[in-house]
Design a protein around this motif. Structure first.
Motif, short mmCIF file in Angstrom:
data_model
loop_
_atom_site.label_atom_id
_atom_site.label_comp_id
_atom_site.label_asym_id
_atom_site.label_seq_id
_atom_site.Cartn_x
_atom_site.Cartn_y
_atom_site.Cartn_z
N THR A 1 -2.44 61.00 -6.20
CA THR A 1 -1.08 60.81 -6.70
C THR A 1 -1.12 60.64 -8.23
OG1 THR A 1 -1.10 58.40 -6.53
CG2 THR A 1 -0.44 59.67 -4.57
N TRP B 1 1.67 69.42 -15.92
CA TRP B 1 1.69 69.99 -14.57
C TRP B 1 3.00 69.63 -13.87
CZ3 TRP B 1 -2.39 73.13 -13.98
CH2 TRP B 1 -3.50 72.89 -14.78
N ALA B 2 3.57 70.57 -13.17
CA ALA B 2 4.84 70.36 -12.47
C ALA B 2 4.64 69.33 -11.35
CB ALA B 2 5.36 71.67 -11.89
N ASP B 3 5.66 68.49 -11.16
CA ASP B 3 5.59 67.44 -10.15
C ASP B 3 6.01 68.00 -8.80
OD1 ASP B 3 5.33 65.09 -8.85
OD2 ASP B 3 7.00 64.05 -9.84
N THR B 4 5.12 68.79 -8.19
CA THR B 4 5.37 69.39 -6.88
C THR B 4 4.16 69.13 -5.98
OG1 THR B 4 4.36 71.53 -7.43
CG2 THR B 4 6.70 71.23 -8.00
N ALA B 5 4.35 69.40 -4.70
CA ALA B 5 3.25 69.21 -3.74
C ALA B 5 2.41 70.47 -3.60
CB ALA B 5 3.83 68.82 -2.38
N PHE B 6 2.73 71.50 -4.39
CA PHE B 6 2.01 72.78 -4.29
C PHE B 6 0.57 72.61 -4.77
CE2 PHE B 6 0.76 77.06 -5.42
CZ PHE B 6 1.34 77.82 -4.42
N PRO C 1 -2.23 72.82 -8.49
CA PRO C 1 -1.11 72.34 -9.31
C PRO C 1 -0.54 73.45 -10.18
CG PRO C 1 -3.21 71.48 -10.12
CD PRO C 1 -3.48 72.10 -8.78
N VAL C 2 0.77 73.37 -10.35
CA VAL C 2 1.48 74.41 -11.11
C VAL C 2 1.65 73.96 -12.56
CG1 VAL C 2 3.58 75.79 -11.26
CG2 VAL C 2 2.73 75.04 -9.02
N ARG D 1 3.15 73.60 -16.30
CA ARG D 1 4.43 73.76 -16.97
C ARG D 1 4.26 74.70 -18.17
NH1 ARG D 1 8.08 69.79 -15.32
NH2 ARG D 1 7.14 67.91 -14.41
#
Length: 211
Positions: free
Chosen positions: A20, A45-50, A53-54, A56
């Motif tokens: 987390t 990094w985008a705050d997603t569960a993907f 990590p994605v 920005r």
């Protein structure tokens, strides 16, 4: 490896393992990283569960944009300087004081300022219009680091002009030299610098929102 690359790699690896953001931040701060460094690394990094990590979108630097914004900055500086110079000469003409030997109207200065404005003012308008159109067509251009630096340098110089103008007015007031002619010149400087400051304040705000 640079410190920025180290923390970026650590955050990416930790996110891939399912850690987390709170855990990652706590681990980094415990290791001695500053809070702003941790926040910047996590915000990359985008705050997603993907998984993985994605990332920005990040600011970028372009040599072509450095040239264009450098030329536009020159055009703006020449425009602002010569608008002020021309205004000063017209004030000298309209509010001429025959008792003041420093109150001189210079025709050659007026001609030169008009010549400079005929070249640089349309150039600034054209280049600024192109930059705005390009940003509307491709919002990613608003993340240009060159564009952001151009905006903040312009804001800095405009703020200096406003502060210097205010100091000059206060000094003239305390010295008893605040004449109508002096006040008119100070008002012209404040108006020119103020308009530039307000315009580029909006530009920098858009650049920050896009980053």
């Amino acid at each position: 490896m640079r410190p920025a690359d180290q923390i970026a790699q650590f955050v990416a690896d930790a996110l891939k393992e399912g850690r987390t953001r709170a855990e990652i931040a706590a681990a980094l701060q415990e290791a001695g990283w500053a809070q702003n460094e941790v926040a910047e690394a996590l915000n990359a990094w985008a705050d997603t569960a993907f998984i993985p990590p994605v990332p920005r979108p990040r600011p970028y630097v372009s040599a072509r944009e450095a040239f264009l914004y450098g030329l536009m900055f020159l055009a703006l500086a020449m425009t602002a300087w010569n608008i002020t110079t021309l205004g000063f000469e017209l004030i000298e003409l309209w509010l001429h004081d025959v008792t003041d030997r420093y109150s001189l109207y210079n025709v050659s200065t007026v001609r030169w300022s008009i010549s400079v404005l005929v070249v640089f003012f349309p150039l600034f308008l054209w280049m600024n219009s192109r930059a705005q159109s390009a940003a509307r067509a491709d919002p990613g251009k608003r993340r240009s680091a060159v564009r952001k630096w151009f905006g903040y340098i312009t804001l800095f110089l405009a703020a200096l002009a406003l502060l210097g103008d205010l100091i000059a007015v206060i000094y003239a007031l305390l010295s008893g030299d605040l004449t109508t002619r002096f006040f008119a010149k100070a008002a012209l400087v404040a108006l020119t610098a103020g308009l530039i400051f307000l315009y580029f304040r909006g530009e920098t705000a858009e650049a920050e929102d896009a980053s």
